[in-house]
Design an enzyme around this catalytic site. Structure first.
Site, PDB file in Angstrom:
ATOM      1  N   ASP A  79       0.856  -1.199   0.000  1.00 39.99           N
ATOM      2  CA  ASP A  79       0.000   0.000   0.000  1.00 39.99           C
ATOM      3  C   ASP A  79       0.883   1.237   0.000  1.00 39.99           C
ATOM      4  O   ASP A  79       0.699   2.160   0.802  1.00 39.99           O
ATOM      5  CB  ASP A  79      -0.940   0.000   1.206  1.00 39.99           C
ATOM      6  N   PHE A  80       1.832   1.262  -0.934  1.00 42.21           N
ATOM      7  CA  PHE A  80       2.750   2.395  -1.022  1.00 42.21           C
ATOM      8  C   PHE A  80       2.011   3.589  -1.620  1.00 42.21           C
ATOM      9  O   PHE A  80       1.454   3.501  -2.705  1.00 42.21           O
ATOM     10  CB  PHE A  80       3.951   2.021  -1.895  1.00 42.21           C
TER      11      PHE A  80
END
Length: 233
Positions: A92-93
């Protein structure tokens, strides 16, 4: 902190354990996990500065100064290289999960939906068995992750490349469309002319909408992105 059902508590503990397994100046230090009655909480280092999301919001669609943007992208990529080397995919960058400290250092945050792969040792915390990520952010997720496939390192590279494009141009590479929508519409990111050719090629490959066309490793991304130095044309 949180007071939640057992499944959420398990995920919260997993996040703390994953973050504690990563010891790097580029990753937030998680000191402890504990609970007080029904309240579960993580104790982490105190950071002063602002999130990358807040910085982009202040820029209001304007690109960041080139040398600073290149350094920040390199630092973020190095944080991912460290995590990948430990067998951890962030998954979930996004700008909200990166922090710009007052001294200029960047820290990677929030491993709530992180997954392990390849070299992960037995006993290391792992995500759920399937690729369904409730916490992923559509604007930064690859088409494969949006489709429910289990994340791979190349999906972190896609997310990093979206963030990098925003820092360098002030815009989302696909005009705010998700990767799945961009793929369906045949969209391609516009060339960032102030980038040197090698850096642009690396970024363009990082933004490939099909996983098979994406640059294969974060190490290769860093090497290609910085092949001609961190300056402008």
């Amino acid at each position: 902190a949180m007071a939640s059902p057992p499944a959420a508590v398990t995920a919260f503990k997993r996040e703390a354990a994953t973050a504690q397994s990563l010891s790097s100046p580029r990753v937030i230090e998680v000191i402890d996990y504990d609970q007080d009655a029904e309240l579960h909480f993580i104790v982490s280092e105190f950071l002063q500065g602002e999130s990358l999301h807040a910085l982009l919001k202040r820029l209001d669609g304007k690109p960041l100064q080139l040398a600073r943007a290149m350094r920040m992208i390199r630092d973020l990529a190095e944080a991912l290289r460290y995590a990948h080397g430990k067998g951890v995919i962030h998954a979930d960058f996004k700008p909200g999960n990166a922090f710009v400290c007052e001294d200029g250092r960047l820290k990677l945050l929030d491993f709530g939906v992180a997954r392990t792969f390849g070299v992960a040792s037995s006993g290391r915390p792992s995500g759920a068995g399937d690729g369904n990520l409730q916490g992923m952010t559509p604007a930064y997720a690859s088409a494969e992750v949006l489709d429910g496939r289990r994340p791979e390192p190349r999906d972190d590279i896609f997310s990093l490349s979206v963030v990098a494009y925003r820092l360098l141009s002030g815009r989302h590479p696909f005009n705010g469309r998700t990767a799945a929508e961009a793929k369906a519409e045949g969209l391609r990111p516009a060339r960032i002319k102030r980038l040197r050719p090698a850096a642009w090629r690396a970024l363009r490959r990082g933004l490939a909408l099909a996983r098979r066309d994406r640059i294969p490793t974060i190490h290769a991304f860093i090497e290609d992105f910085t092949a001609e130095g961190l300056g402008a044309n």
